[in-house]
Enzyme design. Structure first.
Site: not given
Length: 192
Positions: A96-99
């Site tokens: 999933t999105y890492m930020r």
């Protein structure tokens, strides 16, 4: 309990002159040297042994900062290197999105983890109810989830051939952390 006289073990100084030694109680090199000199000439014996069962909950799923910290501590990856690798894993659809600073996990992800753990490791390793984590920071992006694999059935072993060594290392770290969040707490003996 049997101790081998010839096998040394590490002991920590907890008392001096019968009084508990508080953290940072030794305030000078001179004081430390005096304690070391006293200890050098002493004889030692084990006075008591305590064994107790300890339970430890798994750590929460990764956020951007905790992923960077874990990758640095375990593998020596810089923050920039970790984010570059995570971006590559995200772009290939593996994570999933890492930020994110959210600890949220979707109901679908929790259900998939439960099913996978139950099948792969057996019922004693799966939780009856999903473990849910709450984000403490007020400004957290609740729209995002914590960093997790997009598909838990893509195990690190399954992805090894298609990823380079560093990508695989980071994916394995993320996959294992997420799966651990949905497993029972660790139980082990602590001896003092």
């Amino acid at each position: 309990v049997h101790f081998n006289r010839n096998k040394p073990f590490i002991a920590f100084l907890s008392h001096t002159d019968g009084k508990p030694l508080e953290k940072l109680a030794v305030s000078s090199q001179k004081q430390a040297d005096e304690i070391v000199a006293d200890l050098a000439g002493a004889s030692y014996r084990v006075q008591a042994i305590e064994k107790k069962e300890v339970k430890r909950k798994p750590p929460p799923p990764f956020t951007t900062s905790t992923l960077q910290q874990a990758a640095s501590q375990r593998y020596g990856f810089s923050a920039r290197q970790t984010m570059r690798l995570a971006q590559q894993l995200y772009e290939t659809g593996l994570i999933t999105y890492m930020r994110t600073d959210s600890l949220n996990l979707s109901a679908d992800a929790l259900s998939a983890a439960h099913s996978f753990i139950h099948k792969a490791y057996g019922p004693s390793y799966s939780l009856e109810h999903a473990r849910v984590y709450k984000t403490k920071s007020k400004g957290a992006q609740e729209a995002h989830e914590a960093i997790r694999p997009t598909d838990v059935t893509r195990t690190p072993a399954d992805t090894k051939q298609r990823l380079d060594k560093q990508q695989h290392t980071l994916y394995e770290l993320i996959w294992q952390r997420f799966m651990a969040t949905q497993m029972p707490e660790a139980v082990f003996d602590a001896t003092s």
